[in-house]
Design a protein around this motif. Structure first.
Motif: not given
Length: 237
Positions: A115-129
């Motif tokens: 859902n991070n990908q689906y919503r177009g969120q920065p991958i850097e945010t994904f990595e941190t979280e």
């Protein structure tokens, strides 16, 4: 006379041997009836963990528990925290509001990020979280990171849900997310189970999809479990 004396001394000797034998046998029997064959499990994630569009008893964590029972492993405690549409941030918030005990589980699985990908969120945010979530998962494990499993994100680009014009973009982004999660798992020496190739088979086999033509069917979840069972058995041995 010698034979008689031999028999007379042998009887108490044999009696003592019998007592020792049955005592040892009883002790051995008791040692096999310990809690070593039972396990507790915490599953963390999103729709792919909760099993959107399939029965709760047929999502992959439940099917995994059922499969492990065939190997003599009895589940004594199972908790799941997963909701359709959750991102890594949502899961962190969910854990903050949950009441899971630290070091309470023999196995912890984590599948998150689609859902991070689906919503177009920065991958850097994904990595941190994602790293935060791995730390949380480790904290819930009785034996730390050795009993944590990271599961890759399915490639939903092959499903009818995604238009032809977007399939390549979605496929590339999912791969980017999975490459990063695999890199982190390797860095931290955490077991990583790549179910993505199985998810891609839905391109030619719609029975691998649930009725919504997006999420995995019971059949696909079974294939996931077949893939991960040996790794899980190795972890729980």
């Amino acid at each position: 006379m010698i034979g008689y004396m031999h028999k007379m001394y042998m009887k108490p000797f044999l009696f003592i041997l019998c007592i020792l034998f049955f005592s040892c046998s009883k002790s051995s029997l008791q040692s096999t009836n310990t809690d070593s064959t039972s396990f507790s499990y915490l599953a963390l994630g999103d729709s792919y963990t909760i099993g959107t569009s399939v029965a709760n008893s047929k999502n992959f964590p439940r099917q995994l528990i059922d499969s492990l029972s065939n190997y003599g492993l009895k589940n004594e405690k199972f908790d799941i925290l997963a909701t359709n549409g959750w991102t890594t941030a949502n899961l962190i918030n969910g854990l903050n509001n949950a009441n899971f005990n630290i070091k309470a589980y023999d196995l912890v699985s984590l599948l998150i990020g689609v859902n991070n990908q689906y919503r177009g969120q920065p991958i850097e945010t994904f990595e941190t979280e994602f790293r935060i979530l791995i730390d949380r998962a480790i904290s819930y494990s009785k034996l730390g990171k050795s009993h944590v499993v990271i599961v890759s994100i399915p490639d939903y680009s092959v499903t009818p849900f995604v238009s032809e014009g977007n399939k390549t973009k979605v496929e590339q982004e999912i791969k980017m997310y999975n490459d990063l999660s695999k890199k982190i798992a390797d860095e931290l020496e955490i077991t990583y189970i790549d179910i993505t190739p199985i998810s891609k088979k839905a391109k030619d086999d719609l029975t691998l999809l649930a009725s919504d033509n997006l999420h995995p069917s019971v059949k696909m979840y079974s294939l996931w479990v077949n893939l991960m069972i040996n790794d899980i058995l190795e972890i729980l041995k």
